[in-house]
Design an enzyme around this catalytic site. Structure first.
Site, PDB file in Angstrom:
ATOM      1  N   ARG A   1      -1.584  -6.500  -7.981  1.00 36.89           N
ATOM      2  CA  ARG A   1      -0.498  -7.454  -7.732  1.00 36.89           C
ATOM      3  C   ARG A   1      -0.424  -8.532  -8.799  1.00 36.89           C
ATOM      4  O   ARG A   1       0.523  -9.279  -8.854  1.00 36.89           O
ATOM      5  CB  ARG A   1      -0.660  -8.095  -6.350  1.00 36.89           C
ATOM      6  CG  ARG A   1      -0.253  -7.186  -5.218  1.00 36.89           C
ATOM      7  CD  ARG A   1      -0.787  -7.684  -3.914  1.00 36.89           C
ATOM      8  NE  ARG A   1      -2.240  -7.753  -3.979  1.00 36.89           N
ATOM      9  CZ  ARG A   1      -3.033  -7.947  -2.940  1.00 36.89           C
ATOM     10  NH1 ARG A   1      -2.514  -8.126  -1.753  1.00 36.89           N
ATOM     11  NH2 ARG A   1      -4.340  -7.985  -3.081  1.00 36.89           N
TER      12      ARG A   1
ATOM     13  N   SER B   1      -3.105  -7.521   3.377  1.00 37.52           N
ATOM     14  CA  SER B   1      -3.425  -7.322   4.793  1.00 37.52           C
ATOM     15  C   SER B   1      -3.845  -8.639   5.434  1.00 37.52           C
ATOM     16  O   SER B   1      -3.418  -8.961   6.552  1.00 37.52           O
ATOM     17  CB  SER B   1      -4.564  -6.301   4.939  1.00 37.52           C
ATOM     18  OG  SER B   1      -4.198  -5.070   4.378  1.00 37.52           O
TER      19      SER B   1
ATOM     20  N   HIS C   1       0.832  -1.210   0.000  1.00 37.95           N
ATOM     21  CA  HIS C   1       0.000   0.000   0.000  1.00 37.95           C
ATOM     22  C   HIS C   1       0.868   1.263   0.000  1.00 37.95           C
ATOM     23  O   HIS C   1       0.602   2.205  -0.748  1.00 37.95           O
ATOM     24  CB  HIS C   1      -0.877   0.055   1.267  1.00 37.95           C
ATOM     25  CG  HIS C   1      -1.991  -0.944   1.326  1.00 37.95           C
ATOM     26  ND1 HIS C   1      -2.188  -1.760   2.430  1.00 37.95           N
ATOM     27  CD2 HIS C   1      -2.985  -1.249   0.464  1.00 37.95           C
ATOM     28  CE1 HIS C   1      -3.262  -2.512   2.227  1.00 37.95           C
ATOM     29  NE2 HIS C   1      -3.755  -2.226   1.038  1.00 37.95           N
TER      30      HIS C   1
ATOM     31  N   LYS D   1     -19.218  -4.221  10.885  1.00 44.16           N
ATOM     32  CA  LYS D   1     -18.176  -5.258  11.007  1.00 44.16           C
ATOM     33  C   LYS D   1     -17.001  -4.697  11.773  1.00 44.16           C
ATOM     34  O   LYS D   1     -16.543  -3.592  11.493  1.00 44.16           O
ATOM     35  CB  LYS D   1     -17.674  -5.643   9.615  1.00 44.16           C
ATOM     36  CG  LYS D   1     -18.513  -6.632   8.880  1.00 44.16           C
ATOM     37  CD  LYS D   1     -17.647  -7.251   7.790  1.00 44.16           C
ATOM     38  CE  LYS D   1     -18.472  -7.732   6.619  1.00 44.16           C
ATOM     39  NZ  LYS D   1     -17.643  -7.882   5.419  1.00 44.16           N
TER      40      LYS D   1
END
Ligand code: PNS
Length: 168
Positions: free
Chosen positions: A99, A136, A23, A47
């Site tokens: 990616r 992540s 990032h 969430k």
């Protein structure tokens, strides 16, 4: 004749739970291409993530090199469409890192939908090869079971992952 050009502003959206070096690479490169970059931390209030939104923002702000931090701001948005965020902050473009082919397959329909909704364009930057395997979710899984993710996340995140996730 004096030419006045408008500020070119980009949005870099994501969950950033937490920010990785992949990032950081994309944010720095976006800041080299645009006058201003808004890092949009998009989250679902229903969430609970691994890190709170305030923690995620703090990690991003302290991970940005000084050379770009004056032109990059970090803001949280909850329960909003990304196109509305772009409109509200006055951004003409979304910048995302890719990616590989799997990312492209995931990102392409969103880019086309966002363009369909408001005409906002998405610019894809090829991710740095040294971070191609970094996400992540993967760094959290590795950290949870005691693996070493040093160098794949900013130092502040490395310490926070150890503190929050590592099983004794
Ligand atoms: O880091 P992530 O989780 O891959 O980021 C995905 C994110 C937050 C950028 C994406 O889910 C998003 O844009 N959410 C906002 C809601 C929205 O606009 N959804 C429609 C996308 S076409």
């Amino acid at each position: 004749m004096t030419r006045v050009s408008a500020t070119r502003r980009a949005v870099c959206p994501g969950s950033f739970d937490p920010i990785t070096m992949g990032h950081v690479d994309v944010l720095v490169r976006a800041a080299a291409l645009y006058d201003e970059v808004v890092v949009a931390v998009l989250h679902n209030p229903a969430k609970s993530g691994t890190f709170t939104v305030e923690e995620r923002i703090g990690f991003i702000e302290s991970s940005l090199p000084e050379s770009v931090s004056a032109r990059v701001r970090v803001e949280a948005f909850a329960g909003r469409l990304l196109v509305d965020v772009c409109r509200d902050v006055g951004a003409e473009v979304i910048v995302k890192g890719l990616r590989g082919g799997t990312d492209f397959a995931y990102e392409l329909p969103m880019a086309l939908m966002n363009r369909h909704l408001t005409g906002v364009e998405t610019v894809f930057l090829p991710g740095a090869p040294e971070f191609e395997h970094v996400s992540s979710s993967l760094v959290k899984e590795v950290a949870r079971f005691g693996g070493d993710v040093a160098g794949l996340v900013p130092d502040i995140v490395h310490a926070a992952l150890a503190e929050r996730l590592a099983t004794p």
